[in-house]
Design a protein around this motif. Structure first.
Motif, PDB file in Angstrom:
ATOM      1  N   LYS A  47       0.830  -1.207   0.000  1.00 36.47           N
ATOM      2  CA  LYS A  47       0.000   0.000   0.000  1.00 36.47           C
ATOM      3  C   LYS A  47       0.866   1.259   0.000  1.00 36.47           C
ATOM      4  O   LYS A  47       0.498   2.275  -0.586  1.00 36.47           O
ATOM      5  CB  LYS A  47      -0.931   0.001   1.210  1.00 36.47           C
ATOM      6  N   GLU A  50       1.988   3.055  -3.347  1.00 37.11           N
ATOM      7  CA  GLU A  50       1.153   4.086  -3.985  1.00 37.11           C
ATOM      8  C   GLU A  50       1.673   5.484  -3.658  1.00 37.11           C
ATOM      9  O   GLU A  50       1.800   6.329  -4.542  1.00 37.11           O
ATOM     10  CB  GLU A  50      -0.300   3.982  -3.529  1.00 37.11           C
ATOM     11  N   SER A  87      -6.392   7.223  -6.517  1.00 30.92           N
ATOM     12  CA  SER A  87      -5.652   7.077  -5.265  1.00 30.92           C
ATOM     13  C   SER A  87      -6.571   6.443  -4.233  1.00 30.92           C
ATOM     14  O   SER A  87      -7.640   6.963  -3.953  1.00 30.92           O
ATOM     15  CB  SER A  87      -5.164   8.433  -4.770  1.00 30.92           C
ATOM     16  N   LYS A  88      -6.133   5.339  -3.670  1.00 35.51           N
ATOM     17  CA  LYS A  88      -6.984   4.589  -2.759  1.00 35.51           C
ATOM     18  C   LYS A  88      -6.534   4.682  -1.306  1.00 35.51           C
ATOM     19  O   LYS A  88      -7.352   4.754  -0.409  1.00 35.51           O
ATOM     20  CB  LYS A  88      -7.013   3.125  -3.200  1.00 35.51           C
ATOM     21  N   TYR A  89      -5.246   4.689  -1.077  1.00 31.78           N
ATOM     22  CA  TYR A  89      -4.732   4.580   0.278  1.00 31.78           C
ATOM     23  C   TYR A  89      -4.197   5.883   0.861  1.00 31.78           C
ATOM     24  O   TYR A  89      -4.016   5.982   2.065  1.00 31.78           O
ATOM     25  CB  TYR A  89      -3.631   3.522   0.331  1.00 31.78           C
ATOM     26  N   GLN A 113      -7.725   2.269   6.303  1.00 38.34           N
ATOM     27  CA  GLN A 113      -7.120   1.418   5.275  1.00 38.34           C
ATOM     28  C   GLN A 113      -6.047   0.494   5.849  1.00 38.34           C
ATOM     29  O   GLN A 113      -5.359  -0.187   5.104  1.00 38.34           O
ATOM     30  CB  GLN A 113      -6.519   2.273   4.153  1.00 38.34           C
TER      31      GLN A 113
END
Length: 148
Positions: A47, A50, A87-89, A113
């Motif tokens: 993670k 990213e 962008s997820k994290y 997260q």
């Protein structure tokens, strides 16, 4: 004279004994205590990629914007400071300093997260900082036992 044949009866046992089952459960338990923490660490490091990749990309774009406009505070450069789509994290921000020749890009972990408290920064001089697993450093730490 009569010959008697003796037949041997072969008993077949099916299934496992309780002891055998307990040994297997104990072995699985031991393996799980070793594997689960390693897997959790691996997922967190994945993670964090990213943030480091996105910050490197944003830094490159900021430098290109400076080459085009001779100023980091130009509207085109400011537009780069928004959190990129996908962008997820992490969420990303850009903090311009007191002059038009400096900036700091930051990535902060999104709550919930599994990476709460993680953060990374980079400035115009490529000075990097990070907070990863509670370890802080003047580089981008990406391992629990990492050091600068």
């Amino acid at each position: 004279m009569k010959i008697f044949s003796t037949q041997t009866v072969k008993l077949t046992q099916k299934g496992f004994t309780l002891i055998e089952l307990m040994v297997v459960v104990a072995i699985i338990g031991i393996l799980a205590t070793i594997v689960v923490p390693s897997y959790t660490d691996y997922v967190m490091r994945g993670k964090a990629v990213e943030a480091t990749a996105t910050l490197a990309d944003l830094k490159s774009r900021m430098e290109q914007c400076f080459q085009d406009n001779k100023d980091y505070t130009h509207a085109n450069c400011a537009a780069l400071c928004a959190t990129p789509a996908g962008s997820k994290y992490f969420t990303y921000s850009c903090t311009p300093a007191s002059t038009a020749e400096t900036y700091t890009l930051a990535a902060a972990a999104v709550a919930g997260q599994g990476i709460d408290g993680f953060s990374f920064t980079v400035d115009q001089d490529s000075a990097k900082t990070s907070n990863f697993y509670g370890n802080t450093g003047n580089c981008w730490l990406t391992k629990k036992t990492g050091s600068c």
